[in-house]
Design a protein around this motif. Structure first.
Motif, PDB file in Angstrom:
ATOM      1  N   ARG A  66       0.849  -1.174  -0.327  1.00  0.00           N
ATOM      2  CA  ARG A  66      -0.251  -0.226  -0.034  1.00  0.00           C
ATOM      3  C   ARG A  66       0.732   1.315   0.203  1.00  0.00           C
ATOM      4  N   VAL A  67       2.394   1.175   1.052  1.00  0.00           N
ATOM      5  CA  VAL A  67       2.891   2.511   1.046  1.00  0.00           C
ATOM      6  C   VAL A  67       3.346   2.792  -0.114  1.00  0.00           C
ATOM      7  N   MET A  68       3.572   1.396  -0.917  1.00  0.00           N
ATOM      8  CA  MET A  68       4.703   1.883  -2.072  1.00  0.00           C
ATOM      9  C   MET A  68       3.786   2.128  -3.055  1.00  0.00           C
TER      10      MET A  68
ATOM     11  N   GLN B  74      11.411   7.174   1.692  1.00  0.00           N
ATOM     12  CA  GLN B  74      11.366   5.869   2.091  1.00  0.00           C
ATOM     13  C   GLN B  74      11.496   5.499   3.472  1.00  0.00           C
ATOM     14  N   SER B  75      12.919   6.224   3.804  1.00  0.00           N
ATOM     15  CA  SER B  75      13.429   6.616   5.231  1.00  0.00           C
ATOM     16  C   SER B  75      12.800   6.971   5.965  1.00  0.00           C
TER      17      SER B  75
ATOM     18  N   ILE C 110       9.065  -0.025   9.741  1.00  0.00           N
ATOM     19  CA  ILE C 110      10.360  -1.054   9.306  1.00  0.00           C
ATOM     20  C   ILE C 110      10.825  -1.399  10.474  1.00  0.00           C
ATOM     21  N   ASP C 111      11.563  -0.538  11.093  1.00  0.00           N
ATOM     22  CA  ASP C 111      13.135  -0.478  11.830  1.00  0.00           C
ATOM     23  C   ASP C 111      12.383  -1.329  12.967  1.00  0.00           C
TER      24      ASP C 111
ATOM     25  N   VAL D 189      10.062  -9.598   1.359  1.00  0.00           N
ATOM     26  CA  VAL D 189      11.237  -9.740   1.429  1.00  0.00           C
ATOM     27  C   VAL D 189      12.039  -8.400  -0.072  1.00  0.00           C
ATOM     28  N   LYS D 190      11.257  -8.481  -1.460  1.00  0.00           N
ATOM     29  CA  LYS D 190      12.391  -7.758  -2.014  1.00  0.00           C
ATOM     30  C   LYS D 190      11.585  -6.010  -2.130  1.00  0.00           C
ATOM     31  N   ASN D 191      10.920  -6.591  -1.410  1.00  0.00           N
ATOM     32  CA  ASN D 191      10.568  -4.656  -1.285  1.00  0.00           C
ATOM     33  C   ASN D 191      10.914  -4.480  -0.422  1.00  0.00           C
ATOM     34  N   ILE D 192      10.912  -4.766   1.457  1.00  0.00           N
ATOM     35  CA  ILE D 192      11.306  -4.210   2.677  1.00  0.00           C
ATOM     36  C   ILE D 192      13.532  -4.146   1.917  1.00  0.00           C
ATOM     37  N   HIS D 193      14.062  -4.777   0.933  1.00  0.00           N
ATOM     38  CA  HIS D 193      15.459  -4.896  -0.055  1.00  0.00           C
ATOM     39  C   HIS D 193      14.842  -3.168  -0.697  1.00  0.00           C
ATOM     40  N   LYS D 194      13.730  -3.112  -1.409  1.00  0.00           N
ATOM     41  CA  LYS D 194      14.230  -1.293  -1.856  1.00  0.00           C
ATOM     42  C   LYS D 194      13.558  -0.850  -1.135  1.00  0.00           C
ATOM     43  N   LEU D 195      12.677  -0.706  -0.248  1.00  0.00           N
ATOM     44  CA  LEU D 195      12.600   0.859   0.870  1.00  0.00           C
ATOM     45  C   LEU D 195      13.978   0.787   1.832  1.00  0.00           C
ATOM     46  N   ASN D 196      14.777  -0.218   1.555  1.00  0.00           N
ATOM     47  CA  ASN D 196      15.718   0.109   2.510  1.00  0.00           C
ATOM     48  C   ASN D 196      17.537  -0.895   2.651  1.00  0.00           C
TER      49      ASN D 196
END
Length: 263
Positions: free
Chosen positions: A113-115, A146-147, A154-155, A185-192
């Motif tokens: 949703r956020v992306m 994203q940060s 996420i953090d 996993v792929k979207n988490i990697h894209k985010l950070n």
């Protein structure tokens, strides 16, 4: 590009000199319009039956463009970041209510949703990104937003979330759809991408190049890990198949009993 935004043929080109925008006009007219558009986009994709755009892109792009041209770049940037950050903090509170077994599906949905939302918000503020964020902050709007999301949402849960992913793949394979795990996993990697440095083994299962190239002396360990995974998958298949056969036998016996019961 989002289908719901009219991005195709629009390019803003002012043909008349702009009148000066006062602080009051920015605060009471332009920012409220942009805030409403951002708020709608943060709600995520429209329902399936929705037709047409969820916002009018051209007026919003024009409003942001005017704000930047009239020396309100800093105020616009700060207002945008503050509003989105407050939204993400509310999201984080809601996500904290999830049980452990809901984490993977819950974060899969919220990240999607956020992306989606960011893909709609960022084009509206293209000129702000070019003139202010890139030039004065040496960054870009997507990275900044994203940060904010990673820090707020996420953090606080990344350790537990990726531990659940690892547990699911190793102990309970196929209890959650593989496409859900891969997308998460792929979207988490894209985010950070920095998350992969903390949890390389989890990310390596879905993203190539996370781990360094394998050396010869590591082949034995890799073979053992592969055999253990294959054994786990076979056991999972045997268990599910046995349960399926047991249900079939029970149904068959019940059918026979009914058939011989005198009427």
């Amino acid at each position: 590009m989002l289908w719901c935004l009219r991005l195709a043929a629009f390019r803003y080109r002012p043909r008349e000199p702009m009148t000066s925008m006062t602080d009051e006009a920015y605060r009471n007219i332009y920012w409220p319009q942009l805030q409403a558009a951002v708020d709608r986009l943060l709600q995520g994709p429209p329902p399936p039956h929705h037709t047409g755009p969820i916002i009018e892109f051209e007026p919003m792009y024009s409003a942001a463009y005017k704000c930047v041209c009239q020396q309100h770049s800093e105020a616009l940037y700060n207002d945008l970041m503050s509003y989105v950050h407050k939204h993400f903090l509310k999201v984080a509170v809601e996500m904290q209510k999830l049980e452990d077994f809901q984490l993977i599906d819950g974060y899969y949905s919220i990240i999607h949703r956020v992306m989606y939302s960011l893909d709609g918000i960022i084009p509206i503020f293209t000129y702000l990104n070019r003139v202010y964020v890139s030039t004065k902050l040496s960054s870009n709007l997507r990275t900044e937003l994203q940060s904010l999301f990673c820090t707020a949402v996420i953090d606080p849960v990344i350790d537990k979330l990726l531990a659940m992913v690892k547990q699911t793949t190793q102990i309970k394979p196929f209890s959650i759809g593989p496409h859900v795990l891969a997308s998460l996993v792929k979207n988490i990697h894209k985010l950070n991408p920095a998350y992969a440095q903390r949890f390389p083994q989890v990310f390596a299962g879905y993203i190539p190049g996370v781990l360094p190239a394998m050396r010869e002396h590591e082949l034995t360990s890799y073979i053992n890990e592969t055999q253990e995974l294959q054994a786990s998958l076979r056991q999972s298949w045997i268990t599910s198949s046995s349960q399926g056969r047991k249900r079939c036998l029970e149904e068959e016996m019940l059918t026979k009993m009914v058939s011989i019961t005198p009427t």
